[in-house]
Enzyme design. Structure first.
Site, PDB file in Angstrom:
ATOM      1  N   CYS A 111       0.827  -1.201   0.000  1.00 48.29           N
ATOM      2  CA  CYS A 111       0.000   0.000   0.000  1.00 48.29           C
ATOM      3  C   CYS A 111       0.864   1.255   0.000  1.00 48.29           C
ATOM      4  CB  CYS A 111      -0.924   0.001   1.217  1.00 48.29           C
ATOM      5  SG  CYS A 111      -2.058   1.400   1.275  1.00 48.29           S
ATOM      6  N   GLY A 135       0.924   9.777   8.974  1.00 39.35           N
ATOM      7  CA  GLY A 135       1.143   9.598  10.407  1.00 39.35           C
ATOM      8  C   GLY A 135       2.102   8.480  10.736  1.00 39.35           C
ATOM      9  N   CYS A 210      -6.082  -3.644   6.841  1.00 44.20           N
ATOM     10  CA  CYS A 210      -7.267  -2.795   6.950  1.00 44.20           C
ATOM     11  C   CYS A 210      -8.460  -3.336   6.176  1.00 44.20           C
ATOM     12  CB  CYS A 210      -6.933  -1.384   6.474  1.00 44.20           C
ATOM     13  SG  CYS A 210      -6.515  -1.252   4.722  1.00 44.20           S
TER      14      CYS A 210
END
Length: 376
Positions: A111, A135, A210
């Site tokens: 990703c 982040g 995810c």
């Protein structure tokens, strides 16, 4: 060395906001530093659920709303970009294909490589942005000679440089990681979010994968690949049991083997090999997992490729420790030998090389050589 180039002048920054606390605080810090920040949430699921299942996932409608609320509090523009098709092709389908081939992939690396620092970065640059902010806990350092280096985060407990080891020079030149260069724990990040009035301050962390919201990887793969009964055998080829799909196993796995017959020595058995060709899973004793060398393909360097053999430390999984290695490039293939044998190394995993805290680069493990046997 000097600090990151992002701090030398105000930049137009695109902050990737997942809806979690880390990306929200990263966007807030970038804005506070004087940059012109725009928030963007990546819609990566074609059919997002309205609400998360527990603490897992980062691609739901709820996550999008959390990201928008955080952007409103920070006072920055916010958009949602639909990258679901690209994510499905480059991450989800790759993940399924790798397991089907008997390998163990890391979708977070894919990703970062294909979505956040390829599709997203390309679109950001086309729109006139200077950098993409995330982040992640890692840091980019600008040397005095102008070379950018990727380093581990100051807080080793939160370091995420392993999943960023796929970034090349061009991508590093436009990467911003505001959380990486301060000694802050996750509790301190949450406290900072609360001080900033960000509602995500107490939001649970997302799951590593995810797109598998319930955490049932085997069920996810079974839905897509179907059940395919095969044999579980020992190193001599003796049949010990059956399975419903070799893709449901990983090298080093101990639990869930469904073997009724105990080993002659009474010790646990582990998955040693997965063969999609004949749909067999081979198990054996723990010491048969010892690996002293490996070959890795598709190397990606966070800077210039190493010249000649060298001594490095290597990380073999996102939450694993470091181990000393000797590594060299031979005809485009990374050949690695370990100072001490390691366990649980599987084809498909990434090996990331470090020189101190600096990330040298990464490659995908193609094959291993066991300390007690020939190539696995």
């Amino acid at each position: 060395m000097t600090d990151t180039p992002q701090r030398t002048r105000p930049l137009r920054v695109l902050a990737a906001m997942s809806g979690g606390v880390d990306s929200a605080v990263a966007a807030a810090r970038a804005a506070e530093a004087g940059h012109d920040v725009t928030g963007v949430h990546l819609a990566l699921s074609a059919n997002p659920q309205s609400f998360r299942t527990g603490a897992r996932g980062c691609c739901t409608i709820e996550d999008s709303r959390d990201a928008r609320r955080a952007a409103d509090v920070i006072g920055i523009p916010f958009y949602v970009w639909d990258l679901a098709d690209r994510f499905r092709e480059d991450v989800v389908e790759d993940f399924v294909a790798e397991y089907e081939a008997g390998r163990t992939p890391n979708p977070c690396l894919r990703c970062n490589e294909k979505i956040k620092f390829a599709a997203l970065l390309d679109k950001a640059l086309a729109l006139g942005f200077d950098a993409v902010c995330t982040g992640h806990y890692a840091k980019v350092i600008l040397r005095e000679d102008g070379v950018r280096e990727l380093h581990r985060a100051s807080d080793m407990a939160k370091d995420q440089s392993y999943v960023l080891g796929v970034l090349d020079d061009r991508q590093l030149a436009h990467a911003m990681f505001p959380l990486g260069d301060t000694l802050t724990t996750k509790d301190e990040i949450r406290a900072e979010a609360e001080r900033r009035g960000l509602a995500v301050a107490k939001k649970p962390d997302s799951h590593d994968i995810c797109f598998i919201a319930d955490g049932d990887t085997q069920g996810f793969l079974a839905d897509r690949l179907g059940k395919a009964e095969g044999d579980i055998v020992d190193e001599a080829g003796n049949r010990l049991g059956t399975h419903e799909g070799a893709y449901g196993y990983t090298i080093g796995q101990r639990k869930g083997l469904r073997i009724g017959t105990p080993a002659p020595d009474g010790k646990p058995r582990y998955v040693l090999d997965i063969s999609p060709v004949d749909n067999t899973v081979t198990v054996g004793p723990a010491d048969a997992l010892d690996v002293d060398a490996l070959r890795a393909i598709k190397p990606r360097w966070c800077g210039a490729a190493p010249a000649g053999p060298g001594t490095y430390t290597a990380q073999l999984r996102a939450h694993g420790g470091e181990t000393e290695v000797r590594a060299q490039l031979v005809d485009g293939t990374l050949e690695v030998s370990f100072t001490e044998p390691v366990r649980g190394v599987a084809p498909g995993q990434a090996i990331v090389l470090y020189d101190g805290t600096r990330v040298v680069g990464s490659a995908t493990i193609a094959s291993t050589t066991r300390a007690t046997a020939d190539a696995a």
